[in-house]
Design a protein around this motif. Sequence first.
Motif, PDB file in Angstrom:
ATOM      1  N   LEU A  12       0.826  -1.203   0.000  1.00  0.00           N
ATOM      2  CA  LEU A  12       0.000   0.000   0.000  1.00  0.00           C
ATOM      3  C   LEU A  12       0.865   1.259   0.000  1.00  0.00           C
ATOM      4  O   LEU A  12       0.611   2.194  -0.766  1.00  0.00           O
ATOM      5  CB  LEU A  12      -0.945   0.006   1.204  1.00  0.00           C
ATOM      6  N   VAL A  16       0.851   4.154  -2.858  1.00  0.00           N
ATOM      7  CA  VAL A  16       0.575   5.561  -2.530  1.00  0.00           C
ATOM      8  C   VAL A  16       1.739   6.441  -2.982  1.00  0.00           C
ATOM      9  O   VAL A  16       1.535   7.525  -3.529  1.00  0.00           O
ATOM     10  CB  VAL A  16       0.287   5.725  -1.022  1.00  0.00           C
ATOM     11  N   ARG A  19       1.686   7.721  -6.618  1.00  0.00           N
ATOM     12  CA  ARG A  19       0.513   8.456  -7.084  1.00  0.00           C
ATOM     13  C   ARG A  19       0.746   9.951  -7.153  1.00  0.00           C
ATOM     14  O   ARG A  19       1.655  10.484  -6.545  1.00  0.00           O
ATOM     15  CB  ARG A  19      -0.661   8.201  -6.137  1.00  0.00           C
ATOM     16  N   TRP A  25      -4.809  16.527  -0.150  1.00  0.00           N
ATOM     17  CA  TRP A  25      -4.848  15.071   0.041  1.00  0.00           C
ATOM     18  C   TRP A  25      -3.539  14.598   0.648  1.00  0.00           C
ATOM     19  O   TRP A  25      -3.535  13.803   1.575  1.00  0.00           O
ATOM     20  CB  TRP A  25      -5.114  14.379  -1.302  1.00  0.00           C
ATOM     21  N   VAL A  29      -2.907  12.589   4.137  1.00  0.00           N
ATOM     22  CA  VAL A  29      -2.195  11.305   4.128  1.00  0.00           C
ATOM     23  C   VAL A  29      -0.968  11.367   5.030  1.00  0.00           C
ATOM     24  O   VAL A  29      -0.650  10.400   5.723  1.00  0.00           O
ATOM     25  CB  VAL A  29      -1.823  10.895   2.680  1.00  0.00           C
ATOM     26  N   LEU A  55      -5.514   4.666   5.619  1.00  0.00           N
ATOM     27  CA  LEU A  55      -4.743   4.882   4.396  1.00  0.00           C
ATOM     28  C   LEU A  55      -5.440   4.254   3.192  1.00  0.00           C
ATOM     29  O   LEU A  55      -5.483   4.855   2.110  1.00  0.00           O
ATOM     30  CB  LEU A  55      -3.322   4.334   4.566  1.00  0.00           C
ATOM     31  N   TYR A  56      -6.006   3.058   3.355  1.00  0.00           N
ATOM     32  CA  TYR A  56      -6.784   2.445   2.269  1.00  0.00           C
ATOM     33  C   TYR A  56      -7.944   3.345   1.878  1.00  0.00           C
ATOM     34  O   TYR A  56      -8.205   3.568   0.691  1.00  0.00           O
ATOM     35  CB  TYR A  56      -7.340   1.076   2.690  1.00  0.00           C
ATOM     36  N   ALA A  59      -6.743   6.324   0.008  1.00  0.00           N
ATOM     37  CA  ALA A  59      -6.321   5.939  -1.342  1.00  0.00           C
ATOM     38  C   ALA A  59      -7.540   5.811  -2.257  1.00  0.00           C
ATOM     39  O   ALA A  59      -7.471   6.180  -3.437  1.00  0.00           O
ATOM     40  CB  ALA A  59      -5.537   4.633  -1.297  1.00  0.00           C
ATOM     41  N   GLN A  60      -8.648   5.323  -1.730  1.00  0.00           N
ATOM     42  CA  GLN A  60      -9.873   5.213  -2.521  1.00  0.00           C
ATOM     43  C   GLN A  60     -10.440   6.595  -2.834  1.00  0.00           C
ATOM     44  O   GLN A  60     -10.952   6.826  -3.911  1.00  0.00           O
ATOM     45  CB  GLN A  60     -10.916   4.378  -1.776  1.00  0.00           C
ATOM     46  N   ARG A  62      -8.828   9.283  -3.305  1.00  0.00           N
ATOM     47  CA  ARG A  62      -7.947  10.049  -4.171  1.00  0.00           C
ATOM     48  C   ARG A  62      -8.538  10.225  -5.562  1.00  0.00           C
ATOM     49  O   ARG A  62      -8.329  11.237  -6.219  1.00  0.00           O
ATOM     50  CB  ARG A  62      -6.576   9.393  -4.276  1.00  0.00           C
TER      51      ARG A  62
END
Length: 92
Positions: A12, A16, A19, A25, A29, A55-56, A59-60, A62
């Motif tokens: 993960l 990240v 990206r 954002w 994070v 964090l998951y 990430a979604q 984003r």
Amino acid sequence: MDDDSRLEAVRLLTAVAGRAASRPWWESVDQILIALERAWVADQARPFHQAMTELYSAAQDRGTDAASQPTVPPPPPVRDRLVDLIHQIGPK
């Protein structure tokens, strides 16, 4: 942390790190990464998994963030924290 949790975290964090997202954002994070690092250093599984869940989720989110604001790669302090965590958590 067990090996599966460590591997999942490294995957993960690596995703990240690769990206582009908005500065706000990345700021949010970074706070999650700070919590993840604290949990890792203290060897606290529950806070570690909670930070991973956050964090998951981030990430979604984003995807919608990227559509609404200009995106940038991780700013240097966030990038450095990501790289440090990948090395700390990764295979020994």
